[in-house]
Design a protein around this motif. Sequence first.
Motif: not given
Length: 248
Positions: A208-219
């Motif tokens: 289970x690897x959640x990420x902050x929404x900003x991190x998804x946005x940057x990727x």
Amino acid sequence: MPVTEREPVSSRLMRALSRGPRPSSQRFEAPEVYGREAISRIARALPPVERVYANVRFSILRPKLLSVMDLLLPDAGRILDIGCGFGLFAAYFGQTQPARRIVGVDPDARRIAMAERVSEAVGLSASNRFVAGDARDVALEGTFAGAYVLDVMHHIPEQDQLPMLVRLRDLLAPRGVLVVKDITTVPAFGLEFTRLLDRVMVGWDEPLRYRHHREWGEMLASLGFHVRMVRVPDVLPYPHVVIAATKR
Ligand SMILES: C[S@@+](CC[C@H](N)C(=O)[O-])C[C@H]1O[C@@H](n2cnc3c(N)ncnc32)[C@H](O)[C@@H]1O
């Protein structure tokens, strides 16, 4: 060369106004924002245990959230549903816009069989199709107008998340949209609430690897997508985020 005299702007304007609006071939309808009918058809197609699961899923993914996703996805063409599970949302988004042709992918063959059954029961067997396989390497033909990944990215191992987004970008047609619905990491209480429920569903060994929404946005931006996102609050503490990434 003959000199043509131009009609004054004021009289052209008066003439255009007196014609009235152009007849339109498009019909505008605003069906129920939340497809209650669509959902009950889906639930009726399932055996009892899966029906309970479906009712829980549709109570977590509430009207606002489904409507946001529905409006972000193309209203026609091929759409990829990554980690489609029992095909609840392929049957939902297929009913709200019948010109969509949804291809669902999931590694769980039993879920795929159920997804086929649900789509058939709601009259979408000709437009929806399901493939058993891992989204990271399953064979998929052609390109897609859109794709969605609904509560699946955090189940993908950390090192495979970026390569999977690369694959999805490459499967999209130019201007195609990838809609990622996931759980962001703030507030911490919401994240831990979600993690506990996810653990109950998948056990202790699954990643289970959640990420902050900003991190998804940057990727996604690093992959050349134009990115927009919105957090969708709920009565339950799930920290939902919906991200729309458009291929440039
Ligand atoms: C939390 S469920 C969500 C199912 C469905 N999207 C929904 O919202 O009801 C996560 C799903 O992702 C699927 N999944 C996990 N790893 C996957 C992978 N590598 N490729 C495709 N699907 C995957 C699981 O089998 C499971 O059905």
